[in-house]
Enzyme design. Structure first.
Site, PDB file in Angstrom:
ATOM      1  N   GLU A 157       0.809  -1.204   0.000  1.00 44.52           N
ATOM      2  CA  GLU A 157       0.000   0.000   0.000  1.00 44.52           C
ATOM      3  C   GLU A 157       0.851   1.266   0.000  1.00 44.52           C
ATOM      4  O   GLU A 157       0.559   2.210  -0.733  1.00 44.52           O
ATOM      5  CB  GLU A 157      -0.930   0.039   1.234  1.00 44.52           C
ATOM      6  CG  GLU A 157      -1.865  -1.140   1.343  1.00 44.52           C
ATOM      7  CD  GLU A 157      -1.342  -2.281   2.199  1.00 44.52           C
ATOM      8  OE1 GLU A 157      -2.155  -2.876   2.921  1.00 44.52           O
ATOM      9  OE2 GLU A 157      -0.124  -2.574   2.139  1.00 44.52           O
TER      10      GLU A 157
ATOM     11  N   CYS B 164      -2.575  -2.939   7.542  1.00 45.04           N
ATOM     12  CA  CYS B 164      -2.107  -2.838   8.924  1.00 45.04           C
ATOM     13  C   CYS B 164      -2.255  -1.389   9.385  1.00 45.04           C
ATOM     14  O   CYS B 164      -2.670  -0.513   8.613  1.00 45.04           O
ATOM     15  CB  CYS B 164      -0.645  -3.273   9.003  1.00 45.04           C
ATOM     16  SG  CYS B 164       0.494  -2.116   8.182  1.00 45.04           S
TER      17      CYS B 164
ATOM     18  N   CYS C   4      -0.226   1.157   7.199  1.00 46.79           N
ATOM     19  CA  CYS C   4      -0.815   1.380   5.880  1.00 46.79           C
ATOM     20  C   CYS C   4      -2.159   2.086   5.975  1.00 46.79           C
ATOM     21  O   CYS C   4      -2.468   2.958   5.154  1.00 46.79           O
ATOM     22  CB  CYS C   4      -0.933   0.055   5.131  1.00 46.79           C
ATOM     23  SG  CYS C   4       0.691  -0.645   4.742  1.00 46.79           S
TER      24      CYS C   4
END
Length: 183
Positions: free
Chosen positions: A76, A104, A107
């Site tokens: 990402e 996560c 990101c």
């Protein structure tokens, strides 16, 4: 200057000119899966990402944490950088990010900071997902931007790619741990 484009820049420019039209969420996720397979081919955790603006892919990324030895080299983050460069702006409000695994916390924070308009992910991450599973960074009301989320697109395919990768890693670790015969 003689008007010629340097070879490296020319190759990059030509690659960017290959148009991939994304007409729906499944097409976007299939493009992200192609990126995930690039990670898999390099023995990286197979997560892939594409960013779409007006139906065209403007940013791509796949995990490169191991190859770059950079904890921030998630799919990402790399795709957001590529899209920002392609569009000439860090604000990606008119874009949709497609990623094979729920982002996560790092990101998800980058997605909020880039002001992405929409997030579509494949497999949920019950251990580290920050878009609804463990945390909900992209929906946090105290932040200055919230992102519309569509979860579960092509989840079986996205999830199986990850499960197969980790099964292979566990088998390899078990083989290394087994004592040699006849010793």
């Amino acid at each position: 200057m003689d008007g010629r484009v340097p070879e490296a820049r020319s190759a990059r420019f030509e690659r960017q000119q290959v148009a991939v039209l994304v007409v729906d969420d499944e097409a976007g996720m299939r493009a992200a899966l192609r990126e995930a397979r690039s990670s898999l081919a390099r023995d990286e955790v197979p997560v892939g990402c594409v960013i779409v603006h007006d139906g065209m892919i403007v940013g791509r990324g796949h995990n490169q944490v191991e190859s770059l030895q950079d904890a921030t080299a998630h799919a990402e983050v790399l795709a957001i950088g590529a899209a920002s460069n392609a569009l000439g702006s860090w604000r990606l409000a008119d874009c949709t990010l497609y990623v094979t695994l729920e982002p996560c916390a790092m990101c998800a924070g980058a997605i909020v900071l880039a002001r992405l308009g929409r997030l579509v992910y494949g497999a949920a991450d019950p251990k580290a997902g920050a878009c609804g599973s463990v945390l909900d960074v992209v929906g946090e009301r105290r932040l200055n931007h919230r992102v519309a989320v569509t979860p579960g697109v092509l989840e079986p395919e996205c999830g199986e790619l990850l499960r197969a990768f980790f099964r292979k890693k566990r088998k390899a670790a078990l083989r290394l741990a087994e004592p040699e015969e006849g010793g």
